[in-house]
Write a protein that holds these residues in place. Structure first.
Motif, PDB file in Angstrom:
ATOM      1  N   VAL A 327     -19.883 -34.352  -7.254  1.00 53.39           N
ATOM      2  CA  VAL A 327     -20.477 -35.677  -7.467  1.00 53.39           C
ATOM      3  C   VAL A 327     -20.266 -36.473  -6.187  1.00 53.39           C
ATOM      4  O   VAL A 327     -19.145 -36.601  -5.703  1.00 53.39           O
ATOM      5  N   LYS A 328     -21.379 -36.997  -5.665  1.00 53.01           N
ATOM      6  CA  LYS A 328     -21.264 -37.759  -4.408  1.00 53.01           C
ATOM      7  C   LYS A 328     -21.010 -39.234  -4.725  1.00 53.01           C
ATOM      8  O   LYS A 328     -21.711 -39.842  -5.527  1.00 53.01           O
ATOM      9  N   ILE A 329     -19.962 -39.785  -4.070  1.00 50.91           N
ATOM     10  CA  ILE A 329     -19.677 -41.222  -4.217  1.00 50.91           C
ATOM     11  C   ILE A 329     -19.484 -41.806  -2.830  1.00 50.91           C
ATOM     12  O   ILE A 329     -19.319 -41.059  -1.859  1.00 50.91           O
ATOM     13  N   ASN A 330     -19.464 -43.119  -2.728  1.00 50.42           N
ATOM     14  CA  ASN A 330     -18.996 -43.801  -1.530  1.00 50.42           C
ATOM     15  C   ASN A 330     -19.503 -43.172  -0.237  1.00 50.42           C
ATOM     16  O   ASN A 330     -18.726 -42.654   0.557  1.00 50.42           O
ATOM     17  N   GLY A 331     -20.783 -43.177  -0.032  1.00 50.58           N
ATOM     18  CA  GLY A 331     -21.333 -42.593   1.192  1.00 50.58           C
ATOM     19  C   GLY A 331     -21.289 -41.098   1.122  1.00 50.58           C
ATOM     20  O   GLY A 331     -22.085 -40.483   0.422  1.00 50.58           O
ATOM     21  N   ASP A 332     -20.265 -40.501   1.776  1.00 48.65           N
ATOM     22  CA  ASP A 332     -20.276 -39.048   1.888  1.00 48.65           C
ATOM     23  C   ASP A 332     -19.180 -38.339   1.114  1.00 48.65           C
ATOM     24  O   ASP A 332     -19.029 -37.133   1.246  1.00 48.65           O
ATOM     25  N   VAL A 333     -18.392 -39.056   0.344  1.00 50.06           N
ATOM     26  CA  VAL A 333     -17.291 -38.388  -0.362  1.00 50.06           C
ATOM     27  C   VAL A 333     -17.857 -37.549  -1.505  1.00 50.06           C
ATOM     28  O   VAL A 333     -18.645 -38.041  -2.323  1.00 50.06           O
ATOM     29  N   LEU A 334     -17.438 -36.275  -1.544  1.00 47.86           N
ATOM     30  CA  LEU A 334     -17.901 -35.379  -2.608  1.00 47.86           C
ATOM     31  C   LEU A 334     -16.722 -35.062  -3.517  1.00 47.86           C
ATOM     32  O   LEU A 334     -15.690 -34.579  -3.050  1.00 47.86           O
ATOM     33  N   VAL A 335     -16.875 -35.350  -4.793  1.00 46.40           N
ATOM     34  CA  VAL A 335     -15.788 -35.090  -5.746  1.00 46.40           C
ATOM     35  C   VAL A 335     -16.106 -33.779  -6.455  1.00 46.40           C
ATOM     36  O   VAL A 335     -17.077 -33.695  -7.211  1.00 46.40           O
ATOM     37  N   PRO A 336     -15.282 -32.736  -6.222  1.00 50.11           N
ATOM     38  CA  PRO A 336     -15.579 -31.455  -6.874  1.00 50.11           C
ATOM     39  C   PRO A 336     -15.081 -31.424  -8.314  1.00 50.11           C
ATOM     40  O   PRO A 336     -14.066 -32.040  -8.638  1.00 50.11           O
ATOM     41  N   ALA A 337     -15.799 -30.698  -9.172  1.00 47.78           N
ATOM     42  CA  ALA A 337     -15.441 -30.710 -10.595  1.00 47.78           C
ATOM     43  C   ALA A 337     -15.734 -29.366 -11.238  1.00 47.78           C
ATOM     44  O   ALA A 337     -16.809 -28.798 -11.028  1.00 47.78           O
TER      45      ALA A 337
END
Ligand SMILES: Cc1cc2nc3c(=O)[nH]c(=O)nc-3n(C[C@H](O)[C@H](O)[C@H](O)COP(=O)(O)OP(=O)(O)OC[C@H]3O[C@@H](n4cnc5c(N)ncnc54)[C@H](O)[C@@H]3O)c2cc1C
Length: 560
Positions: A327-337
């Motif tokens: 899930v992409k948040i805050n510009g380029d941060v990718l949260v893996p799940a």
């Protein structure tokens, strides 16, 4: 001049016992087995405002002073912890920066618990856990009611952004001091001192050092360190998008069952329910409960079990073509799940009216909470909509305003509103329902001043000098960010389980021999719950039920 009193001197003894309980020697011994004994010397600073992930100190002997440092460096002693007392408040639990300084008033002995040790104690020792949680929640409520925190907000109630910032801080339960520039004598001098102008209002002074001009919610969250202790890059068992009732229920059940849970919330916890002045049909609350109270409790409960909740960070896109999902948040941060629960709910529709955005927050509101009610005083108001949320808003506002006009496009209230609300509206002398009526014009300069509405039967238009309109006109799902990853119904709600057709699954290349489970979307291990789900009930109880049920499906997905 007399020194301001300690917090403990200003509250009733029963409240003091809840906020600042004295632990027994047996309880202190149990706590000691989780932490380490630490001797402190007179004047030693143990915690400074702004310190992150601070420990908890339980006083064995001696005294610890809690000091609030004001914007100009002025110091105020607000609490003295004696033997058996413990430090901290809600931010300690949340891992957010400390609001106050804690220093030893005299030599003594303490037990120091790192935040993780405190969390494990709270989760595993019910008796002590209850005492600490209760103390932290009541201390935070006291800080909110007295405005003792690390934020000063200068604003004007005629400014939509001031309302937004106040709402963001309130819904995040963050204490702040409000300076109403409409009531100050020498506004220019105040603004000059801060090197800002009236165009910059609202101005938020964060921890006495940073001045933010008309900040976004994201900037406020960053400045106050709401997300400071969260590592968004490590792979989670479940990432939940949205912290309304559905997302919070999933977080509480997931975290309490040992899953590594992260929640991403675009605004503040609580969702639509947080905007409800009074929920009367939620099981177990015969006298009703405010949406904010219910969801704040759920938020604290999720934190207690170790769920991490990112505030003011919206999910912007989904990478769904490879595992793990991201899930992409805050510009380029990718949260893996490993798994994802979609709980983004819905938002009130914005009728296509010219000037609507100009007056949003300056006479046009999408929530009806005590904050908006206080802006209306004893004036006339309009509520647009004929559903339950419109009915509740009408009943709530009718207690304080002069007259409530309910404008309904349909023939009657009966098709969309619960019977009990219709009865109360009919019995109210303050509420006037106009059916087959719609707003066609909003006018004013800095604030809404007049509203024009049309009777759809006769075509006749009337203009009224009404300065407050509440839009409660049905909701649209927050699914635009999903791109083409997931099958949606014709209105944009997420399709799950039995509502997915063979075609939906073929288009999204469903890879498994089994069919999607209840609440599973057209992608394996991605679930949707609550108002965002196609066919859901659109109620708090059903959102909570779906959020908690989804966790059992997450367990199956993780073990499969
Ligand atoms: C004024 C009002 C009164 C109501 N009264 C009642 C009542 O009395 N009884 C009842 O049963 N129901 C009531 N409802 C309905 C009830 O509040 C909803 O059914 C319930 O809140 C749905 O919960 P949810 O978690 O599915 O979604 P929501 O409550 O809509 O929460 C969704 C959350 O997701 C967040 N979000 C959205 N997009 C993103 C994104 N891209 N990234 C991250 N986060 C995102 C939102 O900011 C929000 O916090 C009321 C609703 C309103 C508005």
């Amino acid at each position: 001049m007399a020194q301001p009193a300690l917090i403990t001197d200003t509250i009733a003894p029963e409240q003091r016992a809840l906020m600042f309980p004295t632990l027994t020697s047996d309880q202190i011994a149990r706590i000691a087995s989780h932490g380490r004994v630490r001797a402190v010397s007179a004047g030693e600073a143990l915690i400074q405002p702004g310190d992150r992930s601070v420990p908890v100190f339980v006083v064995k002997t001696g005294r610890l002073n809690v000091i609030r440092i004001g914007g100009c460096g002025e110091q105020r002693l607000i609490v003295i912890h004696g033997p058996g007392s413990f430090t901290g408040e809600a931010n300690t639990l949340l891992g957010r920066p400390a609001l106050m300084r804690v220093e030893a008033a005299e030599p003594g002995e303490t037990i120091e618990l790192a935040r993780e040790q405190m969390l494990s104690l709270v989760q595993n020792d019910t008796e002590i856990g209850d005492i600490i949680m209760r103390g932290y929640i009541y201390r935070r409520l006291q800080l909110i009611s007295t405005g003792l925190g690390d934020v000063v907000l200068l604003g004007s109630m005629h400014c939509a952004s001031t309302l937004r910032v106040k709402e963001f801080l309130s819904r995040n339960g963050h204490p702040y001091q409000y300076v109403d520039l409409d009531k100050e004598k020498d506004v220019e001098a105040i603004l000059d001192r801060l090197h800002v102008s009236s165009k910059d209002v609202p101005v938020l002074i964060c921890r006495g050092s940073t001045t933010l001009k008309n900040p976004t919610n994201e900037e406020i969250a960053r400045c106050l360190g709401f997300n400071a202790s969260i590592d968004s890059t490590h792979l989670r068992d479940v990432v939940i998008v949205g912290a309304g009732p559905a997302g919070l229920a999933a977080a509480v059940y997931g975290a309490s069952e040992g899953l590594d849970v992260m929640v991403i919330e675009a605004n503040a916890p609580g969702g639509q329910a947080g905007a409800s002045s009074r929920i009367e049909n939620y099981l177990g609350f015969p006298l009703g409960v405010s949406g904010q109270e219910l969801t704040t409790r759920a938020f604290n409960q999720a934190q207690k079990f170790g769920a991490e909740i990112m505030i003011a960070e919206g999910a912007a896109s989904l990478q769904c073509d490879s595992m793990p999902y991201r899930v992409k948040i805050n510009g380029d941060v990718l949260v893996p799940a490993r798994t994802i629960i979609l709980a983004m709910g819905a938002e009130y529709r914005r009728p296509p009216l010219p000037n609507l955005s100009r007056f949003t927050g300056a006479g046009v509101y999408f929530n009806a909470t005590p904050m908006e009610a206080s802006l209306c005083g004893a004036e006339d108001v309009i509520i647009v909509g004929g559903g339950n949320s419109a009915g509740q808003a009408a009943m709530f506002l009718s207690k304080t305003v002069r007259r409530v006009y309910m404008l309904v496009r349909g023939e009657s209230l009966a098709s969309m509103m619960s019977r009990y609300l219709i009865r109360r509206i009919e019995d109210s002398e303050t509420i006037e329902v106009r059916t087959r009526t719609e707003i066609v014009g909003l006018d004013g300069t800095n604030h809404l001043e007049t509203v024009r509405w049309r009777d759809k039967n006769t075509g006749r238009e009337e203009t009224h000098a009404i300065r407050h309109v509440f839009m409660m006109t049905g909701a649209v799902p927050n699914t635009a960010w999903l791109g083409g990853c997931i099958a949606l119904d014709e209105k944009g709600f997420v399709k799950t389980g039995p509502s997915l057709t063979q075609e939906d699954l073929a288009v999204r290349r469903w890879p498994l021999p089994r069919a999607p489970q209840l609440f599973e979307t057209s992608l394996p291990s991605i679930f949707a719950v609550g108002d965002v789900r196609s066919g859901s009930m659109k109620r708090v109880a059903s959102a909570v039920g779906e959020g908690s049920t989804a966790i059992s499906l997450v367990h199956q997905a993780l073990s499969g």
